[in-house]
Design an enzyme around this catalytic site. Structure first.
Site, PDB file in Angstrom:
ATOM      1  N   CYS A 274       5.576   5.969  19.736  1.00 19.66           N
ATOM      2  CA  CYS A 274       5.774   4.751  18.938  1.00 19.66           C
ATOM      3  C   CYS A 274       7.227   4.496  18.561  1.00 19.66           C
ATOM      4  CB  CYS A 274       4.881   4.778  17.700  1.00 19.66           C
ATOM      5  SG  CYS A 274       5.302   6.038  16.469  1.00 19.66           S
ATOM      6  N   HIS A 332       3.660   5.788  11.792  1.00 20.35           N
ATOM      7  CA  HIS A 332       3.684   4.881  12.937  1.00 20.35           C
ATOM      8  C   HIS A 332       4.891   3.971  12.757  1.00 20.35           C
ATOM      9  CE1 HIS A 332       2.570   2.565  16.316  1.00 20.35           C
ATOM     10  NE2 HIS A 332       2.186   1.500  15.651  1.00 20.35           N
ATOM     11  N   ASP A 355       4.425  -5.080  16.849  1.00 20.03           N
ATOM     12  CA  ASP A 355       4.262  -3.683  17.253  1.00 20.03           C
ATOM     13  C   ASP A 355       4.258  -3.582  18.776  1.00 20.03           C
ATOM     14  OD1 ASP A 355       3.637  -1.053  17.576  1.00 20.03           O
ATOM     15  OD2 ASP A 355       1.850  -1.064  16.320  1.00 20.03           O
ATOM     16  N   ASN A 395      -3.432  -0.902   4.462  1.00 21.99           N
ATOM     17  CA  ASN A 395      -4.386  -0.958   3.356  1.00 21.99           C
ATOM     18  C   ASN A 395      -5.665  -0.242   3.761  1.00 21.99           C
ATOM     19  OD1 ASN A 395      -3.231  -2.989   1.236  1.00 21.99           O
ATOM     20  ND2 ASN A 395      -2.908  -3.972   3.219  1.00 21.99           N
ATOM     21  N   ASP A 397      -9.121   2.535   2.096  1.00 20.05           N
ATOM     22  CA  ASP A 397      -9.661   3.703   1.392  1.00 20.05           C
ATOM     23  C   ASP A 397     -10.300   4.614   2.433  1.00 20.05           C
ATOM     24  OD1 ASP A 397      -8.967   2.315  -0.896  1.00 20.05           O
ATOM     25  OD2 ASP A 397     -10.981   1.495  -1.177  1.00 20.05           O
TER      26      ASP A 397
END
Length: 688
Positions: A274, A332, A355, A395, A397
């Protein structure tokens, strides 16, 4: 009466390149930043008459030049040129020589141009005689962040110097809490880099008129940076640890050697990961004049359903089901480029994230972005340009599930907001880290963050997972410990019983060798314990691992993932954790000897002390810098024992004068990304 024939053009390259801030490009041609004036003169074969003679400049670009496509531009005389618009004005007539000031459009097509001069001489009978002259050298036109009318305009001079003109930079790697800084030679002014950028434009098949639009240029070229079976590209991605038929991703120090090999062989260069893809993008877009930087996201989620929920799975007995897990990369690296977005509603100008690493195939093409960073922060996933994918990377959980033998899953524990940490880029005018996390997301416990997550969940269709609460949560867990410089690791799980009753806690810990992309390799060591906690008492469960037990069996670019599960028997309270530990990289010490003079070699002395408890074997050393003759590489035949000092002298020859950073990297079977930097002032021989 005779026709007016141009004999030659003086493009005043030195003066114009200086004014356009393109004098550092090694390509000797005139390189212009669009929307800005430049001076030139035309020598004719006879005295020029303003009354009877006129001339037009023709700028021609593209594969099939046509006026209707904007690839043939006729530039006519004006009383005064308007900044940012095509036109020329005569500044002086000296018999056969005419001096003019020319301006290109602030939205001109970026690329290689031919310049023609068309003359017309009016005869007394009303007829005219025409001549055409073709200048033998190509002219290059690139984006201009100094021009207010250009869509890449960047207001602050220090930012233009950093994100357009700076030839070296820093890329952050490693893990949360243990960063590793990788110096990089972007070398955007090296002769191969601008030519490679234009070659990639051809390969992308981007239409000629679209080559003046930074949005379309960034989207097209970021696709060409990664090589895949369908359309080929600059760099082949490889995360396997097997690089024998190419160069390992962490052995590169700069972009120019990769782009040079691509230009020579016209096929994908082996290999990249990357940060290499991101560095190539930074080089290519800075060479074209687009402000660009590398962005590192620590704990980067790879969530292909954009659910902002990362699932990890365990057996009811407390063993991790590693191959079922959603992945969270340790880090990343992607990019941001600065330009306006007239295609979107107001408010989305500025940094645009994209990206170039081939992760997700979207509409049949490996591409991601460019999307406004502000849209990611606000959860505006409806805007397209892969906003939802980048939003899900920062973002989320982590939900831990138990899976029984029949495949039934039960959510047992949740880690809140575990991804998108310490987002990093190089600070302006320093080598320190600039934390840009707040540009991508709101504070974890803020009302704004909750509103954004609710809005984003509406787009992906997932509902929040409810965790069944235990009858009591009266045992407090804390995980501590780290890997020493020698490679030895000692981890402790502390358990404090805050209740008035005894508690029995079953603890399972396992250390697994893992890639930075969260792909598990081999299990190194595990620990089982049953801990009886008396009321108001503490206990400790530990796992230790010696460097000599594992360092010689791992890939240099892998680290240790620790999985921990603790279950309180009486209350069904569960504690789950997955933490990353990696050996701290030593630094290379670099020192120069002798004067740095253009065209003459000088010595750089490299020093390294092995901090590990095992010998370093199969080592190699690579060194390069902007404006230096090709990278120097040295294979180290003998092993370097524990605490042993290694020294090597490498000769470097500069091609260009100025203050330069020389970057060195060391890699071996046990370590990689060991780097060092030294600054040197290179002078021309006449000034020595």
């Amino acid at each position: 009466e005779i026709s007016l024939r141009p004999k030659c053009l003086d493009l005043q390259r030195t003066m114009n390149r200086e004014a356009h801030r393109t004098c550092s490009y090694e390509i000797p041609n005139l390189i212009l930043r669009r929307g800005q004036t430049f001076d030139m003169s035309i020598a004719f074969d006879r005295v020029f008459s303003e009354q009877d003679d006129t001339f037009t400049l023709q700028f021609v670009t593209g594969r099939k030049p046509m006026q209707s496509k904007g690839t043939v531009i006729s530039v006519h005389k004006a009383r005064e040129v308007n900044p940012g618009s095509w036109g020329y004005q005569i500044t002086e007539i000296d018999e056969k020589k005419v001096s003019i000031k020319v301006c290109t459009s602030a939205s001109a097509i970026v690329g290689k141009y031919q310049l023609f001069v068309d003359t017309v001489h009016k005869l007394k009978d009303g007829a005219s005689q025409k001549c055409r002259y073709c200048h033998p050298d190509d002219i290059f036109v690139i984006f201009n962040p100094w021009c207010v009318g250009d869509s890449v305009y960047l207001e602050e001079e220090t930012h233009r110097e950093e994100f357009v003109l700076n030839e070296t930079g820093r890329i952050w790697m490693g893990t949360v809490g243990k960063f590793c800084v990788r110096p990089w030679n972007f070398a955007q002014f090296d002769d191969v880099c601008l030519m490679a950028a234009l070659s990639m434009m051809e390969k992308s098949e981007l239409g000629d008129p679209a080559r003046g639009n930074p949005l379309l240029v960034v989207k097209a070229l970021s696709r060409v940076i990664n090589n895949n079976e369908r359309d080929g590209g600059v760099l082949v991605g490889n995360w396997s640890g097997k690089y024998d038929d190419g160069i390992s991703p962490y052995a590169w120090n700069g972009s120019s050697s990769i782009l040079e090999e691509f230009l020579k062989k016209r096929k994908g260069v082996k290999y990249g990961q990357c940060w290499t893809f991101s560095a190539i993008a930074t080089t290519v877009f800075r060479a074209l004049g687009i402000p660009t930087r590398c962005i590192t996201n620590f704990r980067s989620a790879h969530d292909s359903d954009y659910s902002i929920q990362i699932d990890n799975f365990w057996t009811p007995e407390g063993r991790p089901r590693k191959m079922m897990d959603d992945t969270i990369w340790d880090f990343h690296v992607w990019n941001e480029s600065w330009f306006r977005r007239p295609d979107l509603p107001e408010g989305y100008d500025g940094w645009q994230a994209f990206d170039p690493t081939p992760q997700e195939c979207y509409e049949g093409v490996f591409t991601c972005g460019p999307c406004p960073v502000r849209a990611i922060r606000n959860g505006d996933l409806y805007l397209g340009y892969d906003t939802k994918f980048l939003f899900a990377e920062v973002n989320g959980d982590r939900v831990f599930w138990t899976v029984d033998s029949e495949g039934n899953m039960t959510p047992v524990f949740k880690d809140i907001d575990v991804v998108g940490k310490f987002m990093s880029t190089k600070a302006v005018n320093t080598i320190s880290r600039d934390d840009v996390t707040s540009k991508y997301k709101h504070e974890t416990d803020s009302i704004e963050k909750a509103d954004v997550i609710t809005k984003a969940n509406g787009f992906c269709g997932r509902t929040d997972v409810t965790i069944q609460k235990p009858s009591a949560s009266d045992v407090v867990f804390s995980l501590s410990g780290d890997v020493q410089k020698s490679g030895d690791m000692e981890i402790e799980l502390k358990m404090a019983n805050n209740s008035e009753e005894p508690r029995i806690v079953e603890v399972y810990m396992i250390a697994v060798a893992t890639k930075y992309t969260a792909v598990p390799l081999i299990e190194l060591k595990e620990s089982n314990s049953t801990n009886v906690l008396e009321p108001r008492k503490d206990s400790v469960s530990s796992l230790s691992l010696k460097g000599t037990e594992y360092l010689s069996t791992l890939d240099a670019d892998s680290h240790i993932s620790l999985y921990v599960m603790a279950t309180v028997k009486e209350t069904s309270q569960v504690y789950l954790k997955r933490e990353i530990y990696r050996v701290e990289q030593p630094n290379l010490e670099l020192k120069t000897e002798g004067s740095a003079v253009v065209g003459k070699p000088f010595d750089v002395i490299v020093k390294l002390v092995n901090p590990l408890s095992v010998p370093l074997t199969g080592g190699s050393l690579c060194m390069e810098g902007p404006g230096m003759v090709k990278p120097s590489s040295v294979k180290i035949k003998k092993s370097i024992g524990p605490n042993e000092e290694f020294r090597e002298t490498i000769q470097v020859k500069p091609r260009r004068a100025g203050r330069r950073e020389i970057i060195a990297s060391f890699q071996c079977k046990q370590l990689c990304n060991v780097t060092g930097v030294v600054e040197v002032d290179v002078v021309n021989e006449s000034k020595n």
